[in-house]
Motif scaffolding. Structure first.
Motif, PDB file in Angstrom:
ATOM      1  N   THR A   1       0.837  -1.208   0.000  1.00 57.22           N
ATOM      2  CA  THR A   1       0.000   0.000   0.000  1.00 57.22           C
ATOM      3  C   THR A   1       0.867   1.252   0.000  1.00 57.22           C
ATOM      4  OG1 THR A   1      -1.752  -1.149   1.189  1.00 57.22           O
ATOM      5  CG2 THR A   1      -1.812   1.243   1.255  1.00 57.22           C
ATOM      6  N   ALA A   2       1.947   1.231   0.774  1.00 53.86           N
ATOM      7  CA  ALA A   2       2.829   2.394   0.844  1.00 53.86           C
ATOM      8  C   ALA A   2       3.477   2.681  -0.505  1.00 53.86           C
ATOM      9  CB  ALA A   2       3.896   2.171   1.915  1.00 53.86           C
ATOM     10  N   VAL A   3       3.900   1.632  -1.210  1.00 51.37           N
ATOM     11  CA  VAL A   3       4.536   1.827  -2.527  1.00 51.37           C
ATOM     12  C   VAL A   3       3.509   2.320  -3.545  1.00 51.37           C
ATOM     13  CG1 VAL A   3       5.723   0.674  -4.436  1.00 51.37           C
ATOM     14  CG2 VAL A   3       6.391   0.194  -2.071  1.00 51.37           C
ATOM     15  N   ILE A   4       2.311   1.764  -3.518  1.00 49.60           N
ATOM     16  CA  ILE A   4       1.258   2.229  -4.423  1.00 49.60           C
ATOM     17  C   ILE A   4       0.973   3.705  -4.161  1.00 49.60           C
ATOM     18  CG2 ILE A   4      -1.208   2.028  -4.975  1.00 49.60           C
ATOM     19  CD1 ILE A   4      -0.905  -1.003  -4.522  1.00 49.60           C
ATOM     20  N   GLY A   5       0.883   4.080  -2.887  1.00 45.58           N
ATOM     21  CA  GLY A   5       0.643   5.477  -2.534  1.00 45.58           C
ATOM     22  C   GLY A   5       1.769   6.386  -2.990  1.00 45.58           C
ATOM     23  N   LEU A   6       3.001   5.930  -2.826  1.00 39.94           N
ATOM     24  CA  LEU A   6       4.149   6.721  -3.240  1.00 39.94           C
ATOM     25  C   LEU A   6       4.149   6.932  -4.748  1.00 39.94           C
ATOM     26  CD1 LEU A   6       6.733   8.077  -2.207  1.00 39.94           C
ATOM     27  CD2 LEU A   6       7.885   5.882  -2.439  1.00 39.94           C
ATOM     28  N   LEU A   7       3.897   5.862  -5.508  1.00 42.14           N
ATOM     29  CA  LEU A   7       3.833   5.995  -6.965  1.00 42.14           C
ATOM     30  C   LEU A   7       2.663   6.883  -7.390  1.00 42.14           C
ATOM     31  CD1 LEU A   7       4.659   2.326  -8.026  1.00 42.14           C
ATOM     32  CD2 LEU A   7       6.104   4.357  -8.352  1.00 42.14           C
ATOM     33  N   GLY A   8       1.563   6.806  -6.659  1.00 44.23           N
ATOM     34  CA  GLY A   8       0.414   7.661  -6.966  1.00 44.23           C
ATOM     35  C   GLY A   8       0.704   9.129  -6.745  1.00 44.23           C
ATOM     36  N   ARG A   9       1.495   9.441  -5.716  1.00 50.05           N
ATOM     37  CA  ARG A   9       1.829  10.832  -5.414  1.00 50.05           C
ATOM     38  C   ARG A   9       2.980  11.355  -6.259  1.00 50.05           C
ATOM     39  NH1 ARG A   9       1.366   8.628  -0.617  1.00 50.05           N
ATOM     40  NH2 ARG A   9       3.591   8.579  -0.212  1.00 50.05           N
ATOM     41  N   GLN A  10       4.027  10.541  -6.418  1.00 47.69           N
ATOM     42  CA  GLN A  10       5.261  11.008  -7.059  1.00 47.69           C
ATOM     43  C   GLN A  10       5.333  10.722  -8.557  1.00 47.69           C
ATOM     44  OE1 GLN A  10       6.831  12.926  -5.248  1.00 47.69           O
ATOM     45  NE2 GLN A  10       7.822  12.024  -3.469  1.00 47.69           N
ATOM     46  N   GLY A  11       4.539   9.762  -9.021  1.00 48.01           N
ATOM     47  CA  GLY A  11       4.660   9.350 -10.410  1.00 48.01           C
ATOM     48  C   GLY A  11       5.729   8.276 -10.532  1.00 48.01           C
ATOM     49  N   PRO A  12       6.109   7.924 -11.761  1.00 45.62           N
ATOM     50  CA  PRO A  12       7.065   6.839 -11.976  1.00 45.62           C
ATOM     51  C   PRO A  12       8.382   7.069 -11.236  1.00 45.62           C
ATOM     52  CG  PRO A  12       6.041   7.464 -14.042  1.00 45.62           C
ATOM     53  CD  PRO A  12       5.616   8.488 -13.022  1.00 45.62           C
ATOM     54  N   MET A  13       8.891   5.977 -10.655  1.00 45.08           N
ATOM     55  CA  MET A  13      10.154   6.004  -9.918  1.00 45.08           C
ATOM     56  C   MET A  13      10.887   4.690 -10.179  1.00 45.08           C
ATOM     57  SD  MET A  13       8.756   7.418  -6.226  1.00 45.08           S
ATOM     58  CE  MET A  13      10.365   7.639  -5.491  1.00 45.08           C
ATOM     59  N   THR A  14      12.200   4.739 -10.109  1.00 47.11           N
ATOM     60  CA  THR A  14      12.964   3.503 -10.241  1.00 47.11           C
ATOM     61  C   THR A  14      12.848   2.713  -8.937  1.00 47.11           C
ATOM     62  OG1 THR A  14      15.011   4.441  -9.385  1.00 47.11           O
ATOM     63  CG2 THR A  14      14.638   4.603 -11.782  1.00 47.11           C
ATOM     64  N   THR A  15      13.195   1.436  -9.018  1.00 43.63           N
ATOM     65  CA  THR A  15      13.192   0.596  -7.820  1.00 43.63           C
ATOM     66  C   THR A  15      14.135   1.169  -6.776  1.00 43.63           C
ATOM     67  OG1 THR A  15      12.640  -1.344  -9.142  1.00 43.63           O
ATOM     68  CG2 THR A  15      13.567  -1.754  -6.969  1.00 43.63           C
ATOM     69  N   SER A  16      15.286   1.659  -7.186  1.00 44.40           N
ATOM     70  CA  SER A  16      16.254   2.257  -6.249  1.00 44.40           C
ATOM     71  C   SER A  16      15.673   3.487  -5.568  1.00 44.40           C
ATOM     72  CB  SER A  16      17.546   2.636  -6.975  1.00 44.40           C
ATOM     73  OG  SER A  16      18.178   1.494  -7.475  1.00 44.40           O
ATOM     74  N   ASP A  17      14.984   4.332  -6.354  1.00 45.19           N
ATOM     75  CA  ASP A  17      14.370   5.533  -5.777  1.00 45.19           C
ATOM     76  C   ASP A  17      13.265   5.158  -4.795  1.00 45.19           C
ATOM     77  OD1 ASP A  17      16.060   7.162  -7.248  1.00 45.19           O
ATOM     78  OD2 ASP A  17      14.586   7.507  -8.839  1.00 45.19           O
ATOM     79  N   LEU A  18      12.476   4.143  -5.145  1.00 47.19           N
ATOM     80  CA  LEU A  18      11.425   3.670  -4.238  1.00 47.19           C
ATOM     81  C   LEU A  18      12.036   3.139  -2.953  1.00 47.19           C
ATOM     82  CD1 LEU A  18       9.101   1.827  -6.772  1.00 47.19           C
ATOM     83  CD2 LEU A  18       8.435   3.770  -5.335  1.00 47.19           C
ATOM     84  N   ALA A  19      13.108   2.360  -3.072  1.00 46.51           N
ATOM     85  CA  ALA A  19      13.767   1.800  -1.891  1.00 46.51           C
ATOM     86  C   ALA A  19      14.293   2.917  -0.994  1.00 46.51           C
ATOM     87  CB  ALA A  19      14.902   0.865  -2.311  1.00 46.51           C
ATOM     88  N   ALA A  20      14.906   3.921  -1.592  1.00 48.34           N
ATOM     89  CA  ALA A  20      15.431   5.042  -0.803  1.00 48.34           C
ATOM     90  C   ALA A  20      14.297   5.793  -0.114  1.00 48.34           C
ATOM     91  CB  ALA A  20      16.236   5.985  -1.704  1.00 48.34           C
ATOM     92  N   ALA A  21      13.216   6.029  -0.827  1.00 47.47           N
ATOM     93  CA  ALA A  21      12.082   6.756  -0.250  1.00 47.47           C
ATOM     94  C   ALA A  21      11.449   5.997   0.905  1.00 47.47           C
ATOM     95  CB  ALA A  21      11.039   7.045  -1.329  1.00 47.47           C
ATOM     96  N   ARG A  22      11.451   4.672   0.825  1.00 48.79           N
ATOM     97  CA  ARG A  22      10.852   3.825   1.872  1.00 48.79           C
ATOM     98  C   ARG A  22      11.888   3.346   2.883  1.00 48.79           C
ATOM     99  NH1 ARG A  22       6.980   3.536   3.788  1.00 48.79           N
ATOM    100  NH2 ARG A  22       6.720   1.309   3.948  1.00 48.79           N
ATOM    101  N   GLN A  23      13.139   3.775   2.704  1.00 50.50           N
ATOM    102  CA  GLN A  23      14.246   3.401   3.583  1.00 50.50           C
ATOM    103  C   GLN A  23      14.367   1.878   3.705  1.00 50.50           C
ATOM    104  OE1 GLN A  23      13.447   5.633   7.160  1.00 50.50           O
ATOM    105  NE2 GLN A  23      14.124   7.531   6.230  1.00 50.50           N
ATOM    106  N   MET A  24      14.418   1.219   2.553  1.00 51.94           N
ATOM    107  CA  MET A  24      14.572  -0.225   2.504  1.00 51.94           C
ATOM    108  C   MET A  24      15.723  -0.582   1.581  1.00 51.94           C
ATOM    109  SD  MET A  24      10.642  -1.147   1.186  1.00 51.94           S
ATOM    110  CE  MET A  24      10.993  -2.841   1.094  1.00 51.94           C
ATOM    111  N   ARG A  25      16.116  -1.832   1.643  1.00 48.74           N
ATOM    112  CA  ARG A  25      17.143  -2.325   0.731  1.00 48.74           C
ATOM    113  C   ARG A  25      16.525  -2.475  -0.662  1.00 48.74           C
ATOM    114  NH1 ARG A  25      17.657  -7.068   3.728  1.00 48.74           N
ATOM    115  NH2 ARG A  25      17.972  -8.089   1.728  1.00 48.74           N
ATOM    116  N   PRO A  26      17.296  -2.166  -1.704  1.00 47.92           N
ATOM    117  CA  PRO A  26      16.770  -2.309  -3.065  1.00 47.92           C
ATOM    118  C   PRO A  26      16.272  -3.721  -3.376  1.00 47.92           C
ATOM    119  CG  PRO A  26      18.780  -1.010  -3.096  1.00 47.92           C
ATOM    120  CD  PRO A  26      18.620  -1.525  -1.688  1.00 47.92           C
TER     121      PRO A  26
END
Length: 151
Positions: free
Chosen positions: A33-58
């Motif tokens: 849900t958090a990743v779906i929400g992030l993509l909905g707010r920010q638009g397309p992102m790379t897996t690395s950018d998503l990982a950094a935004a969520r403070q997780m390992r790629p």
């Protein structure tokens, strides 16, 4: 004048409890849900950018992204300059899941407000929301969308 430190601690606690309650009945796992929400707010992102935004390992984010792609909620695109990067974007089905979840959460909260608070309390709550928004406007990282709503 209230003890501002105590007020801040109580506000943080209550807002956190309210956010957890609103998310309590989510049919989708919280990380998804958090990743779906992030993509909905920010638009397309790379897996690395998503990982950094969520403070997780790629690697962990790659599993979540694969799950979203397999479910038809997200799709991998092509980067206009760097072919090694594949931006992840929500599909129409992903946007629909996001909207459904936001509506479910807002509906629960609206019912709770109507069932629990008097008209005067609802007016006070509306004023409190404005005050909270003013607090958030003081932090450019937050107003830039970095710490916004999860879904």
């Amino acid at each position: 004048m209230p003890d501002v430190t105590h007020l801040a601690a109580e506000l943080r606690l209550v807002v956190g409890q309210l956010a957890r309650r609103v998310r309590a009945d989510d049919p989708t796992p919280p990380g998804v849900t958090a990743v779906i929400g992030l993509l909905g707010r920010q638009g397309p992102m790379t897996t690395s950018d998503l990982a950094a935004a969520r403070q997780m390992r790629p690697q962990s984010m790659a599993r979540t992204v694969s799950q979203l792609v397999e479910q038809g909620l997200a799709e991998r695109g092509t980067h206009p300059v760097d072919g090694r990067k594949a931006p992840i974007a929500l599909t129409p089905a992903g946007h629909a899941v996001l909207e459904r979840e936001r509506t479910r959460r807002a509906d629960w909260l609206a019912r709770a407000i109507e069932d629990t608070l008097s008209t005067g309390d609802q007016t006070a709550l509306a004023h409190a929301v404005d005050l909270l928004r003013r607090l958030l406007e003081q932090d450019p990282a937050i107003t830039g969308g970095e710490h916004g709503e999860r879904a």
